[in-house]
Design a protein around this motif. Structure first.
Motif, PDB file in Angstrom:
ATOM      1  N   GLU A  48       0.831  -1.208   0.000  1.00 52.41           N
ATOM      2  CA  GLU A  48       0.000   0.000   0.000  1.00 52.41           C
ATOM      3  C   GLU A  48       0.866   1.260   0.000  1.00 52.41           C
ATOM      4  OE1 GLU A  48      -2.587  -0.224   3.391  1.00 52.41           O
ATOM      5  OE2 GLU A  48      -3.552  -2.070   2.671  1.00 52.41           O
ATOM      6  N   ALA A  49       1.924   1.269   0.815  1.00 54.97           N
ATOM      7  CA  ALA A  49       2.821   2.429   0.885  1.00 54.97           C
ATOM      8  C   ALA A  49       3.554   2.634  -0.436  1.00 54.97           C
ATOM      9  CB  ALA A  49       3.819   2.271   2.029  1.00 54.97           C
ATOM     10  N   ALA A  50       3.923   1.542  -1.086  1.00 49.27           N
ATOM     11  CA  ALA A  50       4.593   1.649  -2.390  1.00 49.27           C
ATOM     12  C   ALA A  50       3.635   2.240  -3.418  1.00 49.27           C
ATOM     13  CB  ALA A  50       5.103   0.286  -2.844  1.00 49.27           C
ATOM     14  N   PHE A  51       2.374   1.810  -3.385  1.00 48.46           N
ATOM     15  CA  PHE A  51       1.387   2.344  -4.313  1.00 48.46           C
ATOM     16  C   PHE A  51       1.148   3.832  -4.052  1.00 48.46           C
ATOM     17  CE2 PHE A  51      -3.147   3.112  -5.437  1.00 48.46           C
ATOM     18  CZ  PHE A  51      -3.015   2.977  -6.813  1.00 48.46           C
ATOM     19  N   THR A  52       1.063   4.209  -2.780  1.00 47.02           N
ATOM     20  CA  THR A  52       0.885   5.619  -2.420  1.00 47.02           C
ATOM     21  C   THR A  52       2.076   6.442  -2.881  1.00 47.02           C
ATOM     22  OG1 THR A  52      -0.409   4.954  -0.482  1.00 47.02           O
ATOM     23  CG2 THR A  52       0.477   7.193  -0.482  1.00 47.02           C
ATOM     24  N   PHE A  53       3.286   5.902  -2.714  1.00 46.90           N
ATOM     25  CA  PHE A  53       4.487   6.602  -3.188  1.00 46.90           C
ATOM     26  C   PHE A  53       4.441   6.784  -4.702  1.00 46.90           C
ATOM     27  CE2 PHE A  53       8.719   6.207  -5.099  1.00 46.90           C
ATOM     28  CZ  PHE A  53       9.275   7.402  -4.655  1.00 46.90           C
ATOM     29  N   LEU A  54       4.060   5.733  -5.418  1.00 44.29           N
ATOM     30  CA  LEU A  54       3.984   5.821  -6.877  1.00 44.29           C
ATOM     31  C   LEU A  54       2.968   6.880  -7.308  1.00 44.29           C
ATOM     32  CD1 LEU A  54       4.182   2.061  -7.927  1.00 44.29           C
ATOM     33  CD2 LEU A  54       5.916   3.835  -8.267  1.00 44.29           C
ATOM     34  N   GLN A  55       1.839   6.933  -6.623  1.00 42.14           N
ATOM     35  CA  GLN A  55       0.847   7.954  -6.934  1.00 42.14           C
ATOM     36  C   GLN A  55       1.415   9.348  -6.666  1.00 42.14           C
ATOM     37  OE1 GLN A  55      -2.568   6.718  -4.602  1.00 42.14           O
ATOM     38  NE2 GLN A  55      -3.592   6.001  -6.467  1.00 42.14           N
ATOM     39  N   GLY A  56       2.212   9.459  -5.624  1.00 43.29           N
ATOM     40  CA  GLY A  56       2.814  10.736  -5.272  1.00 43.29           C
ATOM     41  C   GLY A  56       3.804  11.241  -6.310  1.00 43.29           C
ATOM     42  N   VAL A  57       4.427  10.335  -7.042  1.00 41.38           N
ATOM     43  CA  VAL A  57       5.372  10.761  -8.089  1.00 41.38           C
ATOM     44  C   VAL A  57       4.717  10.770  -9.458  1.00 41.38           C
ATOM     45  CG1 VAL A  57       7.459  10.063  -6.843  1.00 41.38           C
ATOM     46  CG2 VAL A  57       6.352   8.432  -8.391  1.00 41.38           C
ATOM     47  N   GLY A  58       3.388  10.611  -9.488  1.00 43.87           N
ATOM     48  CA  GLY A  58       2.657  10.772 -10.735  1.00 43.87           C
ATOM     49  C   GLY A  58       2.358   9.498 -11.490  1.00 43.87           C
ATOM     50  N   ILE A  59       2.611   8.345 -10.921  1.00 44.77           N
ATOM     51  CA  ILE A  59       2.308   7.071 -11.594  1.00 44.77           C
ATOM     52  C   ILE A  59       0.987   6.559 -11.030  1.00 44.77           C
ATOM     53  CG2 ILE A  59       3.062   4.692 -11.981  1.00 44.77           C
ATOM     54  CD1 ILE A  59       5.946   5.734 -11.727  1.00 44.77           C
ATOM     55  N   ARG A  60      -0.002   6.458 -11.896  1.00 45.84           N
ATOM     56  CA  ARG A  60      -1.352   6.113 -11.453  1.00 45.84           C
ATOM     57  C   ARG A  60      -1.625   4.613 -11.445  1.00 45.84           C
ATOM     58  NH1 ARG A  60      -1.775  10.101  -8.660  1.00 45.84           N
ATOM     59  NH2 ARG A  60      -1.952  12.110  -9.648  1.00 45.84           N
ATOM     60  N   SER A  61      -0.881   3.828 -12.199  1.00 44.41           N
ATOM     61  CA  SER A  61      -1.145   2.387 -12.223  1.00 44.41           C
ATOM     62  C   SER A  61      -0.420   1.717 -11.061  1.00 44.41           C
ATOM     63  CB  SER A  61      -0.699   1.785 -13.559  1.00 44.41           C
ATOM     64  OG  SER A  61       0.690   1.939 -13.721  1.00 44.41           O
ATOM     65  N   ASN A  62      -0.901   0.563 -10.690  1.00 36.26           N
ATOM     66  CA  ASN A  62      -0.323  -0.176  -9.565  1.00 36.26           C
ATOM     67  C   ASN A  62       0.781  -1.095 -10.088  1.00 36.26           C
ATOM     68  OD1 ASN A  62       0.181  -1.236  -7.079  1.00 36.26           O
ATOM     69  ND2 ASN A  62      -1.776  -2.289  -6.865  1.00 36.26           N
TER      70      ASN A  62
END
Length: 166
Positions: free
Chosen positions: A62-76
């Motif tokens: 979950e934290a990795a997905f949140t980090f990815l969203q934070g850097v602009g990557i929307r896919s999991n």
């Protein structure tokens, strides 16, 4: 913020795996000492620790997905830590992430080796038990003459220690 959470979860995962490594060392001695009750206790403790590791792993994902969203990557994306570190631009954070990766990787490698050793010890114990049962029960009297392997009709089976028909 998401990266800090991810780093903390990775450190907690490493700590949990170090605890598993400690249990593996105790398990090794318990197996060698043939202490069945102690082995059962260790297995119960390992089971509880595995549940904790599973929960930490879910939070890490979950934290990795949140980090990815934070850097602009929307896919999991299912990125490993090396790939994830390429998205970290702060040198201190990147260094910390790579250090945690190396530490966790080393711990997991040690745990793998310890588990393989314990598995071999258990297999040896089972082989010894089987051998001991053969000595106790005795092997069937086999004729000292040659029988062709396809001649199944004259094969004698060892009587079991327990009668399953009873």
């Amino acid at each position: 913020m998401a990266l800090t959470t991810l780093l903390e979860l990775l450190e907690r995962l490493d700590e949990a795996h170090v605890q598993m490594l400690d249990l593996a060392a105790v398990k090794k001695q318990t197996i060698m000492d043939n202490k069945v009750e102690g082995l059962i206790d260790i297995l119960n403790r390992e089971s509880k620790l595995m549940k904790v590791i599973g929960q930490l792993e879910e939070k890490r994902a979950e934290a990795a997905f949140t980090f990815l969203q934070g850097v602009g990557i929307r896919s999991n994306l299912n990125l490993n830590l090396t790939e994830l570190s390429r998205l970290v631009f702060d040198p201190e954070d990147k260094s910390r992430l790579l250090q945690i990766q190396q530490k966790l990787s080393g711990t997991l490698q040690q745990l793998k080796l310890a588990n393989e050793l314990n598995q071999k010890l258990i297999e040896q114990s089972l082989t010894f038990i089987d051998y001991s049962l053969d000595l106790l029960v005795g092997r069937p009297n086999q004729e000292m003459t040659y029988h062709h392997p396809s001649d199944k009709g004259s094969s004698v089976t060892r009587p079991g220690l327990f009668d399953a028909r009873g």
